[in-house]
Design a protein around this motif. Structure first.
Motif, PDB file in Angstrom:
ATOM      1  N   TYR A 173      22.265  67.740 -40.971  1.00 43.48           N
ATOM      2  CA  TYR A 173      22.019  67.761 -39.474  1.00 43.48           C
ATOM      3  C   TYR A 173      21.275  66.703 -38.882  1.00 43.48           C
ATOM      4  CZ  TYR A 173      20.367  70.014 -34.884  1.00 43.48           C
ATOM      5  OH  TYR A 173      20.068  70.132 -33.529  1.00 43.48           O
ATOM      6  N   ILE A 174      20.182  66.303 -39.168  1.00 39.77           N
ATOM      7  CA  ILE A 174      19.434  64.969 -38.613  1.00 39.77           C
ATOM      8  C   ILE A 174      20.315  63.841 -38.748  1.00 39.77           C
ATOM      9  CG2 ILE A 174      17.597  63.444 -38.890  1.00 39.77           C
ATOM     10  CD1 ILE A 174      17.082  65.973 -37.382  1.00 39.77           C
ATOM     11  N   ALA A 175      21.103  63.690 -40.035  1.00 39.96           N
ATOM     12  CA  ALA A 175      22.112  62.685 -40.180  1.00 39.96           C
ATOM     13  C   ALA A 175      22.927  62.651 -38.766  1.00 39.96           C
ATOM     14  CB  ALA A 175      22.994  62.687 -41.347  1.00 39.96           C
ATOM     15  N   ALA A 176      23.456  63.836 -38.617  1.00 41.00           N
ATOM     16  CA  ALA A 176      24.281  64.021 -37.101  1.00 41.00           C
ATOM     17  C   ALA A 176      23.643  63.555 -35.893  1.00 41.00           C
ATOM     18  CB  ALA A 176      24.818  65.570 -37.017  1.00 41.00           C
ATOM     19  N   VAL A 177      22.264  63.904 -35.735  1.00 42.17           N
ATOM     20  CA  VAL A 177      21.485  63.738 -34.820  1.00 42.17           C
ATOM     21  C   VAL A 177      21.250  62.181 -34.353  1.00 42.17           C
ATOM     22  CG1 VAL A 177      19.355  63.867 -33.381  1.00 42.17           C
ATOM     23  CG2 VAL A 177      20.572  66.054 -34.565  1.00 42.17           C
ATOM     24  N   THR A 178      21.026  61.649 -35.693  1.00 45.38           N
ATOM     25  CA  THR A 178      20.568  60.220 -35.512  1.00 45.38           C
ATOM     26  C   THR A 178      21.957  59.301 -35.484  1.00 45.38           C
ATOM     27  OG1 THR A 178      18.912  60.822 -37.529  1.00 45.38           O
ATOM     28  CG2 THR A 178      19.617  58.500 -37.155  1.00 45.38           C
ATOM     29  N   THR A 179      23.049  59.712 -35.938  1.00 44.26           N
ATOM     30  CA  THR A 179      24.184  59.089 -35.621  1.00 44.26           C
ATOM     31  C   THR A 179      24.430  59.206 -34.299  1.00 44.26           C
ATOM     32  OG1 THR A 179      25.094  59.397 -37.901  1.00 44.26           O
ATOM     33  CG2 THR A 179      26.535  58.899 -35.840  1.00 44.26           C
ATOM     34  N   ILE A 180      24.169  60.062 -33.462  1.00 39.97           N
ATOM     35  CA  ILE A 180      24.509  60.136 -32.015  1.00 39.97           C
ATOM     36  C   ILE A 180      23.541  59.323 -31.317  1.00 39.97           C
ATOM     37  CG2 ILE A 180      24.371  61.788 -29.990  1.00 39.97           C
ATOM     38  CD1 ILE A 180      24.773  64.161 -31.937  1.00 39.97           C
ATOM     39  N   SER A 181      22.473  59.149 -31.580  1.00 35.76           N
ATOM     40  CA  SER A 181      21.074  58.494 -30.997  1.00 35.76           C
ATOM     41  C   SER A 181      21.589  56.715 -31.217  1.00 35.76           C
ATOM     42  CB  SER A 181      19.885  58.695 -31.856  1.00 35.76           C
ATOM     43  OG  SER A 181      19.508  58.119 -33.069  1.00 35.76           O
ATOM     44  N   ARG A 190      33.371  57.154 -29.711  1.00 37.90           N
ATOM     45  CA  ARG A 190      33.898  58.742 -29.993  1.00 37.90           C
ATOM     46  C   ARG A 190      33.874  58.928 -31.562  1.00 37.90           C
ATOM     47  NH1 ARG A 190      36.884  57.819 -25.384  1.00 37.90           N
ATOM     48  NH2 ARG A 190      36.333  59.433 -23.630  1.00 37.90           N
ATOM     49  N   MET A 191      34.254  58.064 -32.409  1.00 39.87           N
ATOM     50  CA  MET A 191      34.487  58.456 -33.809  1.00 39.87           C
ATOM     51  C   MET A 191      32.953  59.002 -34.279  1.00 39.87           C
ATOM     52  SD  MET A 191      37.504  58.863 -34.560  1.00 39.87           S
ATOM     53  CE  MET A 191      37.190  58.921 -36.396  1.00 39.87           C
ATOM     54  N   PRO A 192      32.015  58.007 -34.008  1.00 42.97           N
ATOM     55  CA  PRO A 192      30.665  58.706 -34.718  1.00 42.97           C
ATOM     56  C   PRO A 192      30.142  59.931 -34.093  1.00 42.97           C
ATOM     57  CG  PRO A 192      30.534  56.309 -34.148  1.00 42.97           C
ATOM     58  CD  PRO A 192      31.796  56.775 -33.421  1.00 42.97           C
ATOM     59  N   LEU A 193      30.621  60.087 -32.806  1.00 42.54           N
ATOM     60  CA  LEU A 193      30.222  61.626 -32.163  1.00 42.54           C
ATOM     61  C   LEU A 193      31.197  62.445 -32.670  1.00 42.54           C
ATOM     62  CD1 LEU A 193      29.978  60.479 -28.394  1.00 42.54           C
ATOM     63  CD2 LEU A 193      27.989  60.787 -30.120  1.00 42.54           C
ATOM     64  N   TYR A 194      32.443  62.521 -33.159  1.00 45.78           N
ATOM     65  CA  TYR A 194      33.208  63.347 -33.532  1.00 45.78           C
ATOM     66  C   TYR A 194      32.651  63.602 -35.063  1.00 45.78           C
ATOM     67  CZ  TYR A 194      37.163  63.163 -30.181  1.00 45.78           C
ATOM     68  OH  TYR A 194      37.782  63.453 -29.102  1.00 45.78           O
ATOM     69  N   PHE A 195      32.158  62.585 -35.565  1.00 47.85           N
ATOM     70  CA  PHE A 195      31.638  62.735 -36.918  1.00 47.85           C
ATOM     71  C   PHE A 195      30.330  63.836 -36.787  1.00 47.85           C
ATOM     72  CE2 PHE A 195      28.836  61.166 -40.539  1.00 47.85           C
ATOM     73  CZ  PHE A 195      29.774  61.722 -41.925  1.00 47.85           C
ATOM     74  N   SER A 196      29.580  63.482 -35.936  1.00 50.97           N
ATOM     75  CA  SER A 196      28.474  64.291 -35.994  1.00 50.97           C
ATOM     76  C   SER A 196      28.751  65.826 -35.539  1.00 50.97           C
ATOM     77  CB  SER A 196      27.427  63.699 -34.618  1.00 50.97           C
ATOM     78  OG  SER A 196      27.027  62.570 -34.940  1.00 50.97           O
ATOM     79  N   ALA A 197      29.806  65.921 -34.885  1.00 49.02           N
ATOM     80  CA  ALA A 197      30.437  67.078 -34.524  1.00 49.02           C
ATOM     81  C   ALA A 197      30.521  68.086 -35.825  1.00 49.02           C
ATOM     82  CB  ALA A 197      31.466  67.223 -33.358  1.00 49.02           C
ATOM     83  N   LEU A 198      31.352  67.288 -36.593  1.00 51.62           N
ATOM     84  CA  LEU A 198      31.769  67.765 -37.876  1.00 51.62           C
ATOM     85  C   LEU A 198      30.412  68.118 -38.703  1.00 51.62           C
ATOM     86  CD1 LEU A 198      34.091  68.425 -40.192  1.00 51.62           C
ATOM     87  CD2 LEU A 198      33.728  66.045 -40.776  1.00 51.62           C
ATOM     88  N   LEU A 199      29.474  67.401 -38.817  1.00 53.14           N
ATOM     89  CA  LEU A 199      28.245  67.698 -39.585  1.00 53.14           C
ATOM     90  C   LEU A 199      27.637  69.002 -38.991  1.00 53.14           C
ATOM     91  CD1 LEU A 199      26.916  63.949 -39.830  1.00 53.14           C
ATOM     92  CD2 LEU A 199      28.174  65.483 -41.525  1.00 53.14           C
ATOM     93  N   TYR A 200      27.705  69.251 -37.590  1.00 55.02           N
ATOM     94  CA  TYR A 200      27.079  70.213 -36.993  1.00 55.02           C
ATOM     95  C   TYR A 200      27.698  71.501 -37.595  1.00 55.02           C
ATOM     96  CZ  TYR A 200      24.232  67.896 -33.295  1.00 55.02           C
ATOM     97  OH  TYR A 200      23.246  67.272 -32.676  1.00 55.02           O
ATOM     98  N   LYS A 237      30.105  66.720 -24.134  1.00 56.27           N
ATOM     99  CA  LYS A 237      30.199  66.112 -22.968  1.00 56.27           C
ATOM    100  C   LYS A 237      29.992  64.333 -23.352  1.00 56.27           C
ATOM    101  CE  LYS A 237      28.010  65.523 -18.184  1.00 56.27           C
ATOM    102  NZ  LYS A 237      27.063  66.244 -17.492  1.00 56.27           N
ATOM    103  N   ALA A 238      29.046  64.224 -24.161  1.00 59.01           N
ATOM    104  CA  ALA A 238      28.750  62.921 -24.616  1.00 59.01           C
ATOM    105  C   ALA A 238      30.266  62.355 -25.053  1.00 59.01           C
ATOM    106  CB  ALA A 238      27.776  62.694 -25.308  1.00 59.01           C
ATOM    107  N   ILE A 239      30.892  63.057 -25.780  1.00 59.35           N
ATOM    108  CA  ILE A 239      32.353  62.687 -26.260  1.00 59.35           C
ATOM    109  C   ILE A 239      33.087  62.181 -25.220  1.00 59.35           C
ATOM    110  CG2 ILE A 239      34.201  63.267 -27.643  1.00 59.35           C
ATOM    111  CD1 ILE A 239      32.411  64.907 -29.463  1.00 59.35           C
ATOM    112  N   ARG A 240      33.066  63.184 -24.240  1.00 58.43           N
ATOM    113  CA  ARG A 240      33.925  62.836 -23.068  1.00 58.43           C
ATOM    114  C   ARG A 240      33.715  61.587 -22.218  1.00 58.43           C
ATOM    115  NH1 ARG A 240      33.082  67.377 -20.715  1.00 58.43           N
ATOM    116  NH2 ARG A 240      32.122  66.655 -18.897  1.00 58.43           N
TER     117      ARG A 240
END
Length: 295
Positions: A173-181, A190-200, A237-240
């Motif tokens: 989970y935190i890997a996802a949030v940290t990637t977004i940050s 987009r690709m890191p954000l998509y990856f975070s969505a997958l981790l969620y 929204k961030a992905i968009r």
């Protein structure tokens, strides 16, 4: 109060509340392995809460200590670069908080004390070196949270022995949030954000699987819905838009969303009193987030 405020800003009070929810989740899971799981030792719970506040507080303070030079360029309004708190004073505060955390964990037992020391080491590794690395950064921050869940699991040594691997879920989970940050200042990709969505999604699946295994109750796993509704819309929204402001909002929801994730854990364990207590942390965290920065 004016002199105290910058020190509180360093400690990220809203984030400290999420750390408490980690412990409540860990204790809830641990109670499944206690002979009389309905009986909660309040003194042990309080000690673990004090421990996590100290450990997390020390970690975020040292984050700003090591980032003082970078913040002077990118976030000059923060306590250290603005001159409201000296680096020496901040380091002293962080050290005191770490010591408080380790000592409080030590009152529970040697193993929780060892977990607390591991958290201190991992926090410093992240703050000083790992956060600047694309892979090591999210992993190290995730390990801090995973160890924090283990701290709560330290309520029962049997739980630590049987389900220690659940600490991997906060890491994901935190890997996802940290990637977004990583897009907070200059905008996201987009690709890191998509990856975070997958981790969620992986996190949701793990909690549901745990709840079905231990409770076989739709109600027990239903608490994942508030979690999903809180963290996914800002990320979408961030992905968009890929705009820094939307990325920051997604990170903020990701951090505070830890409360909903941990409430889902407590419900999956069938500990409804602790679920209610965890949910009560949400309005407190939101209120504190309005007064102090989350990121």
């Amino acid at each position: 109060m004016a002199k105290l405020k910058p020190y509180l800003q360093l400690m990220r009070p809203a984030n400290l509340v999420t750390a408490i929810s980690d412990v409540l989740a860990g204790v809830s899971i641990a109670l499944l392995f206690v002979p009389d799981g309905s009986t909660l030792d309040g003194s042990v719970l309080i000690a673990l809460i004090i421990a996590t506040v100290g450990l997390y507080g020390g970690g975020v303070v040292f984050n700003d200590v090591f980032d003082a030079e970078l913040d002077a360029r990118e976030r000059p309004e923060r306590p250290i670069p603005s001159g409201r708190v000296s680096i020496r004073s901040a380091a002293g505060l962080g050290s005191i908080l770490f010591l408080m955390g380790v000592m409080a964990a030590g009152t529970v037992g040697m193993l929780p004390s060892g977990i607390a020391l591991a958290i201190v080491v991992m926090c410093l590794v992240y703050d000083k070196w790992a956060k600047h690395h694309a892979i090591a950064g999210p992993l190290a921050m995730g390990l801090c949270r995973g160890l924090n869940l283990l701290l709560g699991l330290g309520y029962s040594l049997l739980a630590l022995d049987q389900v220690w691997f659940l600490a991997v879920v906060p890491v994901i989970y935190i890997a996802a949030v940290t990637t977004i940050s990583r897009g907070e200042v200059h905008g996201g990709q987009r690709m890191p954000l998509y990856f975070s969505a997958l981790l969620y999604g992986v996190v949701v699946a793990c909690i549901v699987a745990f709840g079905v295994h231990y409770q076989s109750s739709i109600l027990a796993v239903g608490m994942v819905l508030p979690f999903i509704l809180f963290v996914f819309p800002p990320l979408v929204k961030a992905i968009r838009t890929l705009e820094a402001g939307d990325v920051r909002k997604s990170v903020k929801h990701g951090v505070i969303g830890l409360i909903f994730m941990n409430a889902a854990w407590t419900a999956a364990a069938g500990m409804w009193t602790l679920t209610f207590a965890t949910l009560l942390l949400f309005p407190l965290s939101i209120w504190l987030a309005k007064l102090f920065a989350v990121t």
